[in-house]
Design an enzyme around this catalytic site. Structure first.
Site, mmCIF file in Angstrom:
data_model
loop_
_atom_site.group_PDB
_atom_site.id
_atom_site.type_symbol
_atom_site.label_atom_id
_atom_site.label_comp_id
_atom_site.label_asym_id
_atom_site.label_seq_id
_atom_site.Cartn_x
_atom_site.Cartn_y
_atom_site.Cartn_z
ATOM 1 N N LEU A 119 43.295 13.928 -15.333
ATOM 2 C CA LEU A 119 44.002 12.909 -15.598
ATOM 3 C C LEU A 119 44.203 12.851 -17.195
ATOM 4 O O LEU A 119 43.162 13.195 -17.867
ATOM 5 C CB LEU A 119 42.595 12.350 -14.874
ATOM 6 C CG LEU A 119 42.570 11.707 -14.249
ATOM 7 C CD1 LEU A 119 41.310 10.411 -14.032
ATOM 8 C CD2 LEU A 119 43.065 11.664 -13.300
ATOM 9 N N HIS A 121 38.433 8.245 -18.872
ATOM 10 C CA HIS A 121 37.554 7.189 -19.243
ATOM 11 C C HIS A 121 36.498 6.234 -18.931
ATOM 12 O O HIS A 121 35.877 6.660 -19.567
ATOM 13 C CB HIS A 121 39.046 6.056 -20.443
ATOM 14 C CG HIS A 121 40.252 6.569 -20.474
ATOM 15 N ND1 HIS A 121 41.094 7.154 -20.213
ATOM 16 C CD2 HIS A 121 40.010 7.516 -21.994
ATOM 17 C CE1 HIS A 121 42.228 7.131 -21.296
ATOM 18 N NE2 HIS A 121 40.944 7.624 -21.895
ATOM 19 N N GLU A 124 39.968 7.609 -15.079
ATOM 20 C CA GLU A 124 39.334 7.640 -14.484
ATOM 21 C C GLU A 124 38.511 8.260 -15.454
ATOM 22 O O GLU A 124 37.259 8.512 -15.219
ATOM 23 C CB GLU A 124 38.841 7.972 -12.720
ATOM 24 C CG GLU A 124 38.637 7.586 -12.018
ATOM 25 C CD GLU A 124 38.028 6.440 -12.045
ATOM 26 O OE1 GLU A 124 36.333 6.759 -12.162
ATOM 27 O OE2 GLU A 124 38.131 5.229 -11.449
HETATM 28 P P1 AMP Z 1 42.694 9.535 -24.951
HETATM 29 O O1 AMP Z 1 42.464 7.697 -24.764
HETATM 30 O O2 AMP Z 1 43.461 10.692 -24.417
HETATM 31 O O3 AMP Z 1 42.865 10.222 -26.944
HETATM 32 O O4 AMP Z 1 40.943 10.275 -24.671
HETATM 33 C C1 AMP Z 1 40.133 9.464 -25.429
HETATM 34 C C2 AMP Z 1 38.942 9.904 -24.462
HETATM 35 O O5 AMP Z 1 39.113 10.200 -23.075
HETATM 36 C C3 AMP Z 1 39.036 11.801 -25.336
HETATM 37 O O6 AMP Z 1 37.556 12.186 -25.503
HETATM 38 C C4 AMP Z 1 39.280 11.764 -24.486
HETATM 39 O O7 AMP Z 1 38.954 13.434 -24.011
HETATM 40 C C5 AMP Z 1 38.690 11.984 -22.834
HETATM 41 N N1 AMP Z 1 39.543 12.463 -21.748
HETATM 42 C C6 AMP Z 1 40.812 11.977 -21.951
HETATM 43 N N2 AMP Z 1 41.266 12.114 -20.216
HETATM 44 C C7 AMP Z 1 40.413 12.985 -19.885
HETATM 45 C C8 AMP Z 1 39.811 13.367 -18.298
HETATM 46 N N3 AMP Z 1 40.241 14.106 -17.483
HETATM 47 N N4 AMP Z 1 38.120 13.475 -17.776
HETATM 48 C C9 AMP Z 1 37.212 13.172 -19.055
HETATM 49 N N5 AMP Z 1 37.647 13.282 -20.741
HETATM 50 C C10 AMP Z 1 39.071 12.521 -20.434
#
Ligand code: AMP
Length: 278
Positions: free
Chosen positions: A181, A34, A32
């Site tokens: 998340l 993402h 959620e």
């Molecule tokens: P990741 O796939 O973990 O590298 O994250 C990809 C993007 O999603 C990054 O910009 C993260 O900061 C964002 N992201 C990850 N978890 C969350 C969350 N719980 N709420 C909002 N954005 C998130």
């Protein structure tokens, strides 16, 4: 419109439609959080590109690169449901030539707080993000506040290297009980998950205080109360733009950030708070 899966630069060029392009960089295992980034991108752009790439450069030798969750088919379903136009899913060999030499340095700001525990991590993040920017050529890109130091460093890179891209920050999406998340949450057992709740609880308790010293002390108390199953790397109260620790006379917005390991899973979280002038 059919979702396009692009593997390289040529596919991306072919998929280009004209109008504003938004990029949402991810490592997949979409949740959620993402989805909220994708929705923010959708509102602002004519075409939304989601990149899905587990970037080897940002993992240390003892970190979880090989066991990082990879759920590509489910991720495509999420992207279809959210009306994403293009999923960019390069191979590591496509992204990094074996004889590559040049990369981005995150500087001092990349070596403090989270960077002190993950040497080279932010260099790897900025290098892949700059490559993604050059490949996709977006007008804007959306990043989560969940990774606050990453967001601050991307803003710095855009400013310091004059990149013509607007950076949007999106609020952290949480479970109803407060757990932020994360793709890594799926590693947590039910018991681990209960322990992990101390992170968001500590941040909430700290953010309800009014001076830096009280914020730190109250948040630390909550972390300590979680016991030995929570191994805290740091609790930091920092300026959101520089990630330098704030002092007692600080006024303005601050980020209270925490990183801790539960079982074998390392988690990070943060909240933003504001100190009024004395
Ligand atoms: P990741 O796939 O973990 O590298 O994250 C990809 C993007 O999603 C990054 O910009 C993260 O900061 C964002 N992201 C990850 N978890 C969350 C969350 N719980 N709420 C909002 N954005 C998130």
């Amino acid at each position: 419109m059919e979702l396009i899966v692009a593997k390289g630069r040529e596919d991306l060029v072919k998929a280009r439609r004209g109008g504003a392009v938004a990029l949402v960089p991810t490592m997949g295992a979409l949740h959620e959080g993402h989805r909220s980034l994708i929705r923010q991108a959708r509102v602002r752009a004519d075409q939304v590109v989601v990149s899905i790439f587990v970037n080897p450069l940002q993992f240390g030798p003892s970190e979880d690169f090989s066991r990082y969750p990879r759920t590509f088919d489910a991720d495509l379903d999420v992207c279809r449901a959210e009306g994403v136009d293009v999923v960019f899913h390069p191979d590591a060999a496509e992204m990094y030539a074996s004889d590559r030499q040049v990369s981005v340095s995150a500087g001092h700001m990349g070596s403090i707080v989270e960077g002190a525990f993950r040497p080279g991590h932010f260099d790897g993040v900025l290098t892949v993000v700059l490559k993604l920017f050059n490949l996709v050529q977006p007008d804007l890109a959306v990043f989560g506040q969940k990774d606050a130091q990453q967001l601050a460093l991307i803003r710095r890179m855009v400013a310091d290297l004059d990149l013509p891209i607007e950076i949007l920050g999106a609020p952290t999406v949480r479970e109803p009980d407060g757990l932020a998340l994360s793709s890594r949450n799926r590693y947590l057992s039910e018991d681990d998950r209960q322990v992990a709740l101390a992170l968001s609880r500590a941040l909430r308790a700290g953010a309800a205080e009014f001076t830096p010293a009280r914020v730190r002390a109250v948040a630390q108390e909550v972390l300590d109360a979680a016991g030995s199953r929570l191994a805290t790397d740091y609790l930091a109260l920092v300026d959101p733009a520089t990630f330098a620790e704030v002092d007692e006379s600080y006024a303005g917005p601050a980020v209270l950030a925490v990183a801790a390991t539960v079982g074998t899973t390392r988690l990070i979280d943060n909240v933003t708070l504001t100190f009024n002038p004395a």
